[in-house]
Motif scaffolding. Structure first.
Motif, mmCIF file in Angstrom:
data_model
loop_
_atom_site.group_PDB
_atom_site.id
_atom_site.type_symbol
_atom_site.label_atom_id
_atom_site.label_comp_id
_atom_site.label_asym_id
_atom_site.label_seq_id
_atom_site.Cartn_x
_atom_site.Cartn_y
_atom_site.Cartn_z
ATOM 1 N N LYS A 62 0.611 -1.516 0.581
ATOM 2 C CA LYS A 62 0.032 0.096 0.312
ATOM 3 C C LYS A 62 0.701 0.738 -0.104
ATOM 4 C CE LYS A 62 -4.074 -2.251 2.649
ATOM 5 N NZ LYS A 62 -4.301 -2.744 3.102
ATOM 6 N N MET A 65 2.419 1.962 -3.231
ATOM 7 C CA MET A 65 1.430 1.927 -4.114
ATOM 8 C C MET A 65 1.500 4.308 -4.320
ATOM 9 S SD MET A 65 -1.602 -0.694 -4.358
ATOM 10 C CE MET A 65 -2.730 -0.104 -5.217
ATOM 11 N N LYS A 66 1.782 4.785 -2.730
ATOM 12 C CA LYS A 66 1.059 5.965 -2.339
ATOM 13 C C LYS A 66 1.696 6.242 -2.944
ATOM 14 C CE LYS A 66 -1.982 4.899 2.124
ATOM 15 N NZ LYS A 66 -2.045 4.795 3.197
ATOM 16 N N LYS A 112 -3.564 -3.836 -6.938
ATOM 17 C CA LYS A 112 -3.636 -3.112 -8.163
ATOM 18 C C LYS A 112 -5.209 -3.097 -8.589
ATOM 19 C CE LYS A 112 -1.200 -2.703 -12.223
ATOM 20 N NZ LYS A 112 0.002 -3.215 -12.541
ATOM 21 N N TYR A 115 -7.359 -0.983 -6.147
ATOM 22 C CA TYR A 115 -6.563 0.678 -6.019
ATOM 23 C C TYR A 115 -7.659 0.970 -7.790
ATOM 24 C CZ TYR A 115 -4.663 4.578 -7.432
ATOM 25 O OH TYR A 115 -3.545 5.106 -7.618
ATOM 26 N N GLN A 118 -10.711 1.618 -6.992
ATOM 27 C CA GLN A 118 -11.810 2.105 -6.197
ATOM 28 C C GLN A 118 -11.870 3.236 -6.967
ATOM 29 O OE1 GLN A 118 -8.931 2.916 -2.983
ATOM 30 N NE2 GLN A 118 -10.163 4.124 -1.994
#
Length: 124
Positions: A62, A65-66, A112, A115, A118
């Motif tokens: 996570k 990804m950020k 992913k 993500y 979302q």
């Protein structure tokens, strides 16, 4: 099996037939298969043969990804390699609960996908 029963219980007159024995054995195998597949699919089995993906590594994914502007461009192999790099100790060893390549890349791919879904919900 029927022969064993006859030897074990020589004075019994009511032993099951071969057909009945085969049916009962088949039922046992079917029941075992169903229980195994349910436990594996539901994840409720404490004696499962696969390991749950450790939360610490999922949180690291996570974070990765950020850090990136567009997380959907990160390839699972790249994320796993970064995870290996971050968790390798000074002796070149990984923790004992460290996920395998397949587990790590599968987990990252799933994250992913979530993500992306979302992001689509936020846009629409």
């Amino acid at each position: 099996m029927l022969e064993r029963l006859r030897r074990k219980y020589p004075k019994r007159y009511t032993l099951p037939s071969e057909t009945t024995l085969k049916q009962e054995i088949s039922k046992l195998f079917d029941k075992q298969k169903k229980n195994t597949s349910k436990e594996t699919a539901s994840g409720d089995n404490n004696n499962r043969s696969y390991a749950k993906f450790p939360e610490i590594y999922a949180n690291a994914f996570k974070r990765y990804m950020k850090e990136v502007e567009d997380a959907s461009t990160i390839k699972p192999k790249e994320a796993y390699d970064k995870l290996v790099e971050d968790y390798t100790d000074e002796n070149g060893r990984l923790p004992s609960d460290f996920p395998s390549y397949k587990q790590g890349t599968s987990k990252f791919s799933g994250m992913k996908t979530s993500y992306r879904k979302q992001l689509l919900k936020e846009i629409l």
